[in-house]
Design an enzyme around this catalytic site. Structure first.
Site, PDB file in Angstrom:
ATOM      1  N   GLU A 114       0.854  -1.186   0.000  1.00 28.14           N
ATOM      2  CA  GLU A 114       0.000   0.000   0.000  1.00 28.14           C
ATOM      3  C   GLU A 114       0.885   1.228   0.000  1.00 28.14           C
ATOM      4  O   GLU A 114       1.890   1.290   0.730  1.00 28.14           O
ATOM      5  CB  GLU A 114      -0.902   0.005   1.228  1.00 28.14           C
ATOM      6  CG  GLU A 114      -1.736   1.264   1.378  1.00 28.14           C
ATOM      7  CD  GLU A 114      -2.574   1.252   2.647  1.00 28.14           C
ATOM      8  OE1 GLU A 114      -2.963   0.162   3.094  1.00 28.14           O
ATOM      9  OE2 GLU A 114      -2.831   2.341   3.190  1.00 28.14           O
TER      10      GLU A 114
ATOM     11  N   GLU B 173      -2.423  11.415   3.022  1.00 30.39           N
ATOM     12  CA  GLU B 173      -3.528  11.328   3.969  1.00 30.39           C
ATOM     13  C   GLU B 173      -3.353  12.453   4.971  1.00 30.39           C
ATOM     14  O   GLU B 173      -2.250  12.956   5.188  1.00 30.39           O
ATOM     15  CB  GLU B 173      -3.638   9.956   4.621  1.00 30.39           C
ATOM     16  CG  GLU B 173      -2.433   9.478   5.355  1.00 30.39           C
ATOM     17  CD  GLU B 173      -2.620   8.056   5.877  1.00 30.39           C
ATOM     18  OE1 GLU B 173      -3.765   7.566   5.885  1.00 30.39           O
ATOM     19  OE2 GLU B 173      -1.624   7.450   6.276  1.00 30.39           O
TER      20      GLU B 173
END
Length: 287
Positions: free
Chosen positions: A163, A168
């Site tokens: 990932e 974020e």
């Protein structure tokens, strides 16, 4: 950050197994034709995939490019929202952007709604430059993200598939963005990443370009024109495996609550919207 992906990985496993050839992509690999206002990221890149989100207000995202993830079971991380396929949560704004909107409303036994979109089965790519121009939402408990997930998740599971969190953000910390890698032996709270603080304002005040430039054994994370984190196999904990050598697909979402950001509070204003001006993917041009 904590482990937020397990249930999401399980949900995706029902969408079909994708090839793992590092050179392969689901979409036609002929170069895209840049729109007149497409700003190239310097020389040496060929645009191979894009969504400029042009269309009338309220139009759903192009189904040939994006699929909604629907559900409200917390996504493995205790998130509070129910992600829907409704235009109220993800649609074009009529001004050239995608709007992903988190709302305070009772839906599917959850107190909030939002949306999560992915390109699984539609586009996947190994290596290149993945970038999006985004204006972030704000507020405690608001968690927007632009990230990549290994297309071999059906065969290998998470975190073995890998990932890459390009961006974020904790809505309660308006000047900081985080980029993170999750892989076998370094996922969840043991992930490898870096926070980056912007000067002279907040990330919510305007659009910014979030990007990763990915080549064999190297990932460079970029905010606007600043490379703030570079990862190689030597960046990982000793003995851990580098799993960034095969195609990944793209995800855009806005979460509400969860272990990374905590719950909203009385000062969190709803609705909160992440505006995405575009998403573009490039590969290195052939000499």
């Amino acid at each position: 950050m904590t482990s937020r992906r397990l249930l999401f990985a399980l949900a995706l496993s029902g969408l079909g197994t994708l090839a793992c050839d590092p050179a392969a992509g689901i979409a036609d690999k002929k170069p895209e034709t840049p729109t007149p206002d497409t700003v190239q990221p310097g020389t040496g890149w060929t645009l191979i995939w894009q969504d400029e989100f042009e269309g009338p207000a309220g139009t759903l995202p192009a189904k040939e490019k994006w699929a909604p993830d629907v559900g409200g079971d917390g996504w493995g991380n205790g998130q509070y929202e129910f992600n829907t396929a409704r235009a109220e949560n993800a649609s074009l704004d009529g001004e050239g952007a995608l709007a992903i909107t988190a709302r305070r409303e009772r839906y599917g036994n959850n107190d909030y709604t939002s949306a999560r979109l992915n390109t699984k089965g539609r586009f996947q790519q190994a290596y290149g430059r993945f970038e999006a121009r985004i204006k972030l939402p704000t507020g405690r408990g608001i968690w927007p993200a632009f990230w990549l997930l290994g297309a071999d998740i059906d065969a290998k599971g998470w975190p073995e598939c890998g990932e890459v969190d390009i961006m974020e953000h904790r809505g309660q910390i308006p000047s900081i963005v985080t980029s993170t890698l999750h892989g076998p032996g370094y996922s969840g709270g043991q992930s490898v990443g870096r926070e980056h603080a912007v000067g002279g304002g907040t990330l919510q005040a305007d659009f910014h370009v979030y990007a990763v430039e990915w080549e064999p054994n190297r990932l460079r994370f970029i905010l606007d024109d600043t490379v703030f984190f570079e990862a190689t196999p030597d960046t990982l904990p000793a003995g851990k495996k580098w799993v960034y050598d095969h195609p990944f697909f793209i995800i855009l979402n806005v979460a509400v609550g969860g272990s990374y950001v905590g719950p909203p509070d009385a000062k969190t204003v709803f609705p909160q919207t992440m505006k995405v001006d575009y998403v573009r993917v490039y590969e290195k041009a052939t000499p």
